[in-house]
Design an enzyme around this catalytic site. Sequence first.
Site, mmCIF file in Angstrom:
data_model
loop_
_atom_site.group_PDB
_atom_site.id
_atom_site.type_symbol
_atom_site.label_atom_id
_atom_site.label_comp_id
_atom_site.label_asym_id
_atom_site.label_seq_id
_atom_site.Cartn_x
_atom_site.Cartn_y
_atom_site.Cartn_z
ATOM 1 N N GLY A 193 -65.170 11.537 49.666
ATOM 2 C CA GLY A 193 -65.042 11.472 48.221
ATOM 3 C C GLY A 193 -65.959 12.390 47.440
ATOM 4 N N TYR A 194 -66.976 12.984 48.098
ATOM 5 C CA TYR A 194 -67.970 13.751 47.341
ATOM 6 C C TYR A 194 -67.356 14.962 46.632
ATOM 7 C CZ TYR A 194 -72.273 16.161 46.077
ATOM 8 O OH TYR A 194 -73.259 16.787 45.363
ATOM 9 N N CYS A 195 -66.703 15.822 47.379
ATOM 10 C CA CYS A 195 -66.114 17.020 46.766
ATOM 11 C C CYS A 195 -65.040 16.643 45.745
ATOM 12 C CB CYS A 195 -65.522 17.926 47.847
ATOM 13 S SG CYS A 195 -66.739 18.593 49.000
#
Length: 317
Positions: free
Chosen positions: A175-177
């Site tokens: 989920g970070y990017c």
Amino acid sequence: MWLYLVALVGLWTLLRLFRERQVVSHLQDKYVFITGCDSGFGNLLARQLDRRGMRVLAACLTEKGAEELKSKTSARLETVILDVTKTESVVAATQWVKERVGNRGLWGLVNNAGISIPSAPNEWLNKQDFAKVLDVNLLGMIEVTLNMLPSVRKARGRVVNVSSVMGRVSFFGGGYCISKYGVEAFSDSLRRELSYFGVKVAIIEPGGFKTGVTSSDRLLPAVKMLWDRPSSEVRDLYGEKFLLSYLTNLNLLDQICSEDLSLVTDCMEHALTSCHPRTRYSAGWDAKLLYLPMSYLPTFLTDAIFYWMSVKPAKAL
């Protein structure tokens, strides 16, 4: 012809430098609310603005983080406990800010809180893994912003959102990017809407920096734990060689990260104090010279670069 062009570029550069050096007046009377102040960028920015005489309202996730920050700053700085994933916590923090800023409004809102774990190849993750990161990095940021906007609009102030070069180029799954791409989109729409009210919105796009969010000491063990989650069939398809290569690439990225967090906090400070802040700030040589240029390349070239990076011989970590 070339002489005129050089003169024009030189004149434009001087004009830009002059504009960017103009500082907002009465900084000592302006309040700035910062999320994620337990450590990293938020912690350093809170101390940096406090030294400059601004009235810092620092939001920490833990009591320990709040106490440690207060021990390193002046009596002007105040702290509040905030979990950006909980609506009741955001509402309480908003009321706390309103009581302090009064009719002056909130000059600066810095959305800095963020997490990166869990991150791994997408097929190893489930919906909850993505939601956990998005809830902090994107949805939490949006809820904090929406609650604080009336105070920011009253002061005709600034909103500073911390994105990443990974909001331009996706390095790994999870989920970070995705969250950082969302930060870019939300910030762009917010900037256009709030310009009508004299509110400026800036995006900070750091490259690689050694913080708790991106540290390999946290990322590598998390990836190793997630390796056991997929079915044996999926693990066989990827193989141990893929896992070792993936871990090696993460470790190499961490090794080239900068330890000078002030490169980022200086950008945040400029966005808050300059009369003419930039729309975007690229912090770090890797952001300026590698990752952002890479984001403008044709897709097939970017994919080829990442493929080349992913097939390097792996070493056991």
